[in-house]
Design a protein around this motif. Structure first.
Motif, PDB file in Angstrom:
ATOM      1  N   GLU A   1      22.035  -0.032  30.243  1.00 43.58           N
ATOM      2  CA  GLU A   1      22.420  -1.279  30.933  1.00 43.58           C
ATOM      3  C   GLU A   1      21.553  -2.460  30.510  1.00 43.58           C
ATOM      4  OE1 GLU A   1      24.883  -1.932  33.236  1.00 43.58           O
ATOM      5  OE2 GLU A   1      25.682   0.037  32.697  1.00 43.58           O
ATOM      6  N   LYS A   2      20.387  -2.150  29.924  1.00 43.14           N
ATOM      7  CA  LYS A   2      19.500  -3.245  29.482  1.00 43.14           C
ATOM      8  C   LYS A   2      20.192  -4.127  28.450  1.00 43.14           C
ATOM      9  CE  LYS A   2      15.129  -1.403  30.781  1.00 43.14           C
ATOM     10  NZ  LYS A   2      14.075  -0.470  30.500  1.00 43.14           N
ATOM     11  N   LEU A   3      21.193  -3.568  27.797  1.00 44.58           N
ATOM     12  CA  LEU A   3      21.947  -4.363  26.798  1.00 44.58           C
ATOM     13  C   LEU A   3      22.802  -5.444  27.458  1.00 44.58           C
ATOM     14  CD1 LEU A   3      23.548  -2.264  23.934  1.00 44.58           C
ATOM     15  CD2 LEU A   3      21.999  -4.191  23.734  1.00 44.58           C
ATOM     16  N   ASN A   4      22.825  -5.442  28.786  1.00 45.41           N
ATOM     17  CA  ASN A   4      23.635  -6.437  29.485  1.00 45.41           C
ATOM     18  C   ASN A   4      22.896  -7.761  29.684  1.00 45.41           C
ATOM     19  OD1 ASN A   4      25.895  -7.404  30.684  1.00 45.41           O
ATOM     20  ND2 ASN A   4      25.544  -6.431  32.671  1.00 45.41           N
ATOM     21  N   THR A   5      21.779  -7.931  28.994  1.00 48.18           N
ATOM     22  CA  THR A   5      21.014  -9.173  29.127  1.00 48.18           C
ATOM     23  C   THR A   5      21.367 -10.100  27.967  1.00 48.18           C
ATOM     24  OG1 THR A   5      19.240  -7.832  29.978  1.00 48.18           O
ATOM     25  CG2 THR A   5      18.672 -10.103  29.397  1.00 48.18           C
ATOM     26  N   PRO A   6      22.002 -11.256  28.250  1.00 50.39           N
ATOM     27  CA  PRO A   6      22.368 -12.155  27.143  1.00 50.39           C
ATOM     28  C   PRO A   6      21.163 -12.510  26.286  1.00 50.39           C
ATOM     29  CG  PRO A   6      23.386 -12.876  29.180  1.00 50.39           C
ATOM     30  CD  PRO A   6      22.469 -11.753  29.548  1.00 50.39           C
ATOM     31  N   TYR A   7      21.376 -12.541  25.008  1.00 51.99           N
ATOM     32  CA  TYR A   7      20.363 -12.922  24.011  1.00 51.99           C
ATOM     33  C   TYR A   7      19.158 -11.978  23.977  1.00 51.99           C
ATOM     34  CZ  TYR A   7      23.187 -17.043  23.243  1.00 51.99           C
ATOM     35  OH  TYR A   7      24.229 -17.878  22.927  1.00 51.99           O
ATOM     36  N   CYS A   8      19.309 -10.737  24.485  1.00 55.63           N
ATOM     37  CA  CYS A   8      18.177  -9.802  24.361  1.00 55.63           C
ATOM     38  C   CYS A   8      18.032  -9.342  22.908  1.00 55.63           C
ATOM     39  CB  CYS A   8      18.293  -8.627  25.322  1.00 55.63           C
ATOM     40  SG  CYS A   8      19.642  -7.515  24.955  1.00 55.63           S
ATOM     41  N   LEU A   9      19.053  -9.530  22.098  1.00 54.06           N
ATOM     42  CA  LEU A   9      18.931  -9.263  20.657  1.00 54.06           C
ATOM     43  C   LEU A   9      18.944 -10.584  19.917  1.00 54.06           C
ATOM     44  CD1 LEU A   9      21.451  -6.330  20.035  1.00 54.06           C
ATOM     45  CD2 LEU A   9      18.965  -6.205  20.214  1.00 54.06           C
ATOM     46  N   GLY A  10      18.040 -10.721  18.949  1.00 52.38           N
ATOM     47  CA  GLY A  10      17.981 -11.959  18.172  1.00 52.38           C
ATOM     48  C   GLY A  10      18.320 -11.710  16.711  1.00 52.38           C
ATOM     49  N   GLY A  11      18.153 -12.762  15.917  1.00 53.88           N
ATOM     50  CA  GLY A  11      18.422 -12.657  14.485  1.00 53.88           C
ATOM     51  C   GLY A  11      17.501 -11.635  13.828  1.00 53.88           C
ATOM     52  N   GLU A  12      16.242 -11.608  14.296  1.00 56.97           N
ATOM     53  CA  GLU A  12      15.271 -10.682  13.702  1.00 56.97           C
ATOM     54  C   GLU A  12      15.672  -9.224  13.966  1.00 56.97           C
ATOM     55  OE1 GLU A  12      10.628  -9.486  14.074  1.00 56.97           O
ATOM     56  OE2 GLU A  12      11.287 -11.277  15.162  1.00 56.97           O
ATOM     57  N   ASP A  13      16.127  -8.954  15.193  1.00 55.92           N
ATOM     58  CA  ASP A  13      16.568  -7.588  15.522  1.00 55.92           C
ATOM     59  C   ASP A  13      17.759  -7.202  14.642  1.00 55.92           C
ATOM     60  OD1 ASP A  13      14.827  -7.425  17.915  1.00 55.92           O
ATOM     61  OD2 ASP A  13      16.157  -8.975  18.649  1.00 55.92           O
ATOM     62  N   THR A  14      18.665  -8.156  14.457  1.00 59.07           N
ATOM     63  CA  THR A  14      19.844  -7.882  13.627  1.00 59.07           C
ATOM     64  C   THR A  14      19.399  -7.516  12.212  1.00 59.07           C
ATOM     65  OG1 THR A  14      20.960  -9.577  14.939  1.00 59.07           O
ATOM     66  CG2 THR A  14      22.119  -8.812  12.968  1.00 59.07           C
ATOM     67  N   ALA A  15      18.386  -8.248  11.705  1.00 63.67           N
ATOM     68  CA  ALA A  15      17.887  -7.960  10.350  1.00 63.67           C
ATOM     69  C   ALA A  15      17.257  -6.572  10.291  1.00 63.67           C
ATOM     70  CB  ALA A  15      16.877  -9.024   9.934  1.00 63.67           C
ATOM     71  N   VAL A  16      16.517  -6.209  11.324  1.00 65.91           N
ATOM     72  CA  VAL A  16      15.886  -4.872  11.341  1.00 65.91           C
ATOM     73  C   VAL A  16      16.977  -3.787  11.372  1.00 65.91           C
ATOM     74  CG1 VAL A  16      14.490  -3.304  12.746  1.00 65.91           C
ATOM     75  CG2 VAL A  16      13.747  -5.660  12.404  1.00 65.91           C
ATOM     76  N   PHE A  17      17.969  -3.970  12.227  1.00 67.90           N
ATOM     77  CA  PHE A  17      19.039  -2.965  12.346  1.00 67.90           C
ATOM     78  C   PHE A  17      19.843  -2.862  11.041  1.00 67.90           C
ATOM     79  CE2 PHE A  17      19.499  -3.735  17.247  1.00 67.90           C
ATOM     80  CZ  PHE A  17      18.227  -3.230  17.426  1.00 67.90           C
ATOM     81  N   ALA A  18      20.130  -4.018  10.452  1.00 66.23           N
ATOM     82  CA  ALA A  18      20.941  -4.009   9.223  1.00 66.23           C
ATOM     83  C   ALA A  18      20.148  -3.426   8.061  1.00 66.23           C
ATOM     84  CB  ALA A  18      21.406  -5.427   8.882  1.00 66.23           C
ATOM     85  N   GLY A  19      18.824  -3.638   8.093  1.00 61.38           N
ATOM     86  CA  GLY A  19      17.998  -3.239   6.950  1.00 61.38           C
ATOM     87  C   GLY A  19      17.554  -1.791   6.982  1.00 61.38           C
TER      88      GLY A  19
END
Ligand code: BGC
Length: 439
Positions: free
Chosen positions: A300-318
């Motif tokens: 449920e913690k994923l229900n927080t708007p903007y809890c993921l940023g551009g940096e997190d996206t880069a880590v996940f994609a990389g």
């Protein structure tokens, strides 16, 4: 196939862009450029900069103030006149203190406080003796009426500081310099960061005719051969993050509807570092209902708007390793989400890659639109100078752009290239000042 993998296929279908779609977007973009230039309604503002390309021989010592979305940077620079720029002094502070001591981007702050803060950083760099011409890179849409004057049309990147929109920005800066005992600092020019990026790269390489930011925000400027204002070559700030003839998904619409200014900055909200983490979060939140993270009690913690940023996206994609252990670790340590299973992290990795690749391809489609406007046959080589964390740090981003160019342009793709112009946005203020002082 599991329900989750089927759901991932659906996400893929929504985010993937075929070469034909890229071509359609580029044509609409080209049309929006033409409309904006001729004063017709257009999502592209096509704002004049009153600056042309530098000659590369500009010289002198100048202050450069770079006011972006995240930090304020001040540089004391020296232009050597041979394409090289040295930084003699620098100071930098975030607009928002990480420990919460201040936040000049929020509704609680106003223009006076913000510009006093900027003046205090300039004070750290400028010597007490002499006079110092200053160039101001201001990374927001301004209605520019001359080299050194412009009013802020509206804030972007979710900045909410009061009493700045509608104001003359150079005047706010000048007044703050006086209040803070800095009469030796003399603002000469105000420019967008895309214009600064173009100038910095073109100072060394005359094939650069496009400057772009793929960072917290997104926007592009290019050299227009005949600007409507002067009938001469001029760099135009398109405010292309506002382009809106795009294939929006339900995730994009949802993000937009909850943003500060719904309807504004639609491209920026699909591609830039300020927003892509939120696009990813909305996708993952949707997938929670379709089997993602079922063994994670804290999902449920994923229900927080903007809890993921551009940096997190880069880590996940990389994280391309087979176990995706970086993703698992990141989920636990940054988001407090435990119990992710191998299939979960695989899906999270794939979604991050899809969001990142879509971002690169959409931006590439806008560059293709610019080529159609300035050199449809691609008779000359064109270099696009890009600054910003997404271009610099998102794994695979430049390569995804090159793929898009190759798919649409075929062999002619060899005429176009992108190059990182690190800190180009700020350094460009020094070059612009040299041009302004000379004029
Ligand atoms: C602003 C542009 C700026 C871009 C990159 C956008 O939000 O509207 O003026 O160039 O961000 O910083």
């Amino acid at each position: 196939m599991s329900n989750l993998l089927e759901a991932l296929e659906q996400v893929k279908k929504q985010l993937a862009l075929t070469p034909e779609e890229l071509q359609r977007i580029s044509k609409r973009f080209r049309q929006a450029m033409a409309d904006g230039l001729s004063g017709k309604p257009s999502s592209l503002k096509m704002l004049p900069s009153y600056l042309g390309q530098p000659s590369g021989t500009e010289t002198g010592r100048f202050l450069a103030l770079d006011f972006g979305g995240t930090n304020v940077r001040v540089l004391l620079t020296e232009l050597a006149g041979d394409g090289s720029i040295s930084v003699l002094q620098r100071a930098s502070k975030p607009l928002k203190n990480p420990a919460g001591a201040y936040d000049y981007t929020s509704k609680e702050a106003d223009g006076l406080q913000l510009f006093d803060f900027i003046a205090s950083i300039i004070k750290e760099v400028v010597p007490p003796e002499g006079t110092y011409p200053l160039g101001h890179t201001f990374s927001y849409p301004i209605n520019q009426t001359g080299l050194n004057s412009g009013t802020l049309i509206y804030w972007t990147k979710e900045i909410e500081t009061r009493n700045v929109a509608g104001q003359e920005i150079t005047q706010l800066l000048q007044e703050a310099l006086i209040r803070n005992g800095l009469p030796q600092v003399q603002p000469q020019v105000i420019l967008n960061d895309t214009v600064g990026t173009l100038l910095t790269a073109a100072y060394k390489d005359q094939t650069v005719d496009i400057g772009s930011i793929c960072g917290t925000g997104h926007n592009t400027a290019y050299l227009e051969e005949t600007a409507p204002q002067t009938n001469k070559p001029m760099i135009i700030n398109m405010e292309s993050g506002n382009f809106d003839q795009l294939p929006f998904t339900a995730y994009d619409d949802l993000l937009d509807s909850h943003s500060d200014i719904p309807g504004n900055g639609r491209l920026e909200k699909m591609v830039s570092g300020r927003y892509i983490g939120e696009v990813l979060r909305l996708i993952l939140w949707d997938l929670l209902g379709k089997g993602l993270l079922t063994n994670s009690p804290d999902k449920e913690k994923l229900n927080t708007p903007y809890c993921l940023g551009g940096e997190d996206t880069a880590v996940f994609a990389g994280d391309t390793t087979a176990e995706h252990s970086t993703i698992t670790h990141w989920l636990e340590s940054k988001l407090g989400i435990h119990g992710a299973q191998p299939e979960d992290v695989q899906v999270i990795h794939s979604c991050a890659q899809l969001v990142a690749v879509r971002s690169a391809r959409l931006v590439a489609a806008t560059y293709l639109g610019i080529f159609e406007h300035i050199d449809p046959e691609l008779k000359k080589p064109h270099t696009i100078a890009i600054d910003g964390s997404v271009y610099e740090k998102m794994p695979g981003f430049p390569e995804a752009m090159d793929t898009a160019f190759a798919q649409v342009l075929g062999l002619k793709a060899k005429q176009v290239s992108t190059v990182l112009s690190k800190d180009g946005s700020g350094l460009g203020a020094a070059i612009a000042t040299a041009i302004a002082v000379k004029n």
